[in-house]
Design a protein around this motif. Structure first.
Motif, PDB file in Angstrom:
ATOM      1  N   SER A  55      -1.519  -8.841  -1.634  1.00 37.67           N
ATOM      2  CA  SER A  55      -0.471  -8.314  -0.759  1.00 37.67           C
ATOM      3  C   SER A  55       0.552  -9.392  -0.395  1.00 37.67           C
ATOM      4  O   SER A  55       1.729  -9.086  -0.205  1.00 37.67           O
ATOM      5  N   GLN A 103      11.428   2.542   6.716  1.00 35.06           N
ATOM      6  CA  GLN A 103      11.226   2.393   5.267  1.00 35.06           C
ATOM      7  C   GLN A 103      10.538   1.068   4.945  1.00 35.06           C
ATOM      8  O   GLN A 103       9.628   1.017   4.122  1.00 35.06           O
ATOM      9  N   SER A 106       6.989   1.370   5.883  1.00 36.30           N
ATOM     10  CA  SER A 106       6.326   2.191   4.876  1.00 36.30           C
ATOM     11  C   SER A 106       6.046   1.386   3.604  1.00 36.30           C
ATOM     12  O   SER A 106       4.965   1.491   3.011  1.00 36.30           O
ATOM     13  N   ASP A 107       7.005   0.568   3.190  1.00 39.31           N
ATOM     14  CA  ASP A 107       6.817  -0.286   2.012  1.00 39.31           C
ATOM     15  C   ASP A 107       5.686  -1.285   2.237  1.00 39.31           C
ATOM     16  O   ASP A 107       4.890  -1.536   1.334  1.00 39.31           O
ATOM     17  N   HIS A 109       3.131  -0.894   4.282  1.00 38.20           N
ATOM     18  CA  HIS A 109       1.871  -0.146   4.275  1.00 38.20           C
ATOM     19  C   HIS A 109       1.470   0.212   2.845  1.00 38.20           C
ATOM     20  O   HIS A 109       0.296   0.127   2.482  1.00 38.20           O
ATOM     21  N   ARG A 110       2.437   0.588   2.033  1.00 41.54           N
ATOM     22  CA  ARG A 110       2.167   0.897   0.628  1.00 41.54           C
ATOM     23  C   ARG A 110       1.661  -0.347  -0.103  1.00 41.54           C
ATOM     24  O   ARG A 110       0.724  -0.266  -0.903  1.00 41.54           O
ATOM     25  N   ASN A 111       2.267  -1.501   0.163  1.00 41.55           N
ATOM     26  CA  ASN A 111       1.833  -2.750  -0.453  1.00 41.55           C
ATOM     27  C   ASN A 111       0.382  -3.051  -0.078  1.00 41.55           C
ATOM     28  O   ASN A 111      -0.438  -3.387  -0.939  1.00 41.55           O
ATOM     29  N   TYR A 112       0.062  -2.902   1.204  1.00 39.52           N
ATOM     30  CA  TYR A 112      -1.303  -3.170   1.655  1.00 39.52           C
ATOM     31  C   TYR A 112      -2.290  -2.181   1.027  1.00 39.52           C
ATOM     32  O   TYR A 112      -3.339  -2.570   0.521  1.00 39.52           O
ATOM     33  N   SER A 113      -1.946  -0.904   1.041  1.00 43.36           N
ATOM     34  CA  SER A 113      -2.836   0.129   0.498  1.00 43.36           C
ATOM     35  C   SER A 113      -3.064  -0.064  -0.994  1.00 43.36           C
ATOM     36  O   SER A 113      -4.186   0.056  -1.491  1.00 43.36           O
ATOM     37  N   LYS A 114      -1.992  -0.367  -1.718  1.00 40.72           N
ATOM     38  CA  LYS A 114      -2.115  -0.601  -3.155  1.00 40.72           C
ATOM     39  C   LYS A 114      -2.987  -1.836  -3.424  1.00 40.72           C
ATOM     40  O   LYS A 114      -3.838  -1.815  -4.319  1.00 40.72           O
TER      41      LYS A 114
END
Length: 149
Positions: A55, A103, A106-107, A109-114
């Motif tokens: 991340s 946004q 959200s990006d 959170h998406r980075n962490y989740s991925k």
């Protein structure tokens, strides 16, 4: 002059490392209580190291001591701890402000989740590969014993 420069650089690196360590501690706390990690019998520290490394590559800034990266570590730490906070709405509002927009949050959170999903998958596959290697070694030893008899 050299001593002052080295001392300043050392202090800067220590401060940057503290934000990264806080982020790592928050990830480890979350991972240690994760049902998937427990059910797959994965080492929480290995998964945590992977998540932090992966991340961090997509966080703003180039180096850990850079202002943008330090702010990102703080934001990510707060973001993954939002579930345990007493006032999540206020924390989300702070996060939107610190990341600059909904946004950007959200990006992040998406980075962490991925990163989480990739690391769980990678560590699980490594564990399975190691397990198969051990089973093959045991099978080869049994075959050797049988052929020697």
């Amino acid at each position: 002059m050299k001593k002052i420069f080295i001392l300043s650089l050392s202090t800067l690196l220590l401060v940057a490392c503290s934000e990264q360590q806080e982020y790592k501690a928050a990830v480890l706390q979350q991972i240690s209580n994760d049902v998937d990690i427990k059910s797959y019998h994965l080492d929480p520290e290995t998964v945590t190291d992977c998540i932090v490394d992966l991340s961090s590559k997509k966080m703003p800034g180039l180096a850990p001591f850079e202002f943008k990266r330090k702010a990102a570590y703080k934001g990510y730490t707060k973001m993954i701890s939002v579930k345990t906070s007493e006032k999540p709405e206020e924390v989300l509002a702070e996060l939107r402000e610190s990341f600059g927009s909904s946004q950007a949050l959200s990006d992040a959170h998406r980075n962490y989740s991925k990163s989480y999903l990739e690391c769980v998958s990678t560590v699980t596959n490594l564990e399975l590969d190691e397990g198969e290697g051990e089973e093959e070694t045991e099978g080869e030893e049994e075959t050797e014993e049988l052929t020697q008899q």
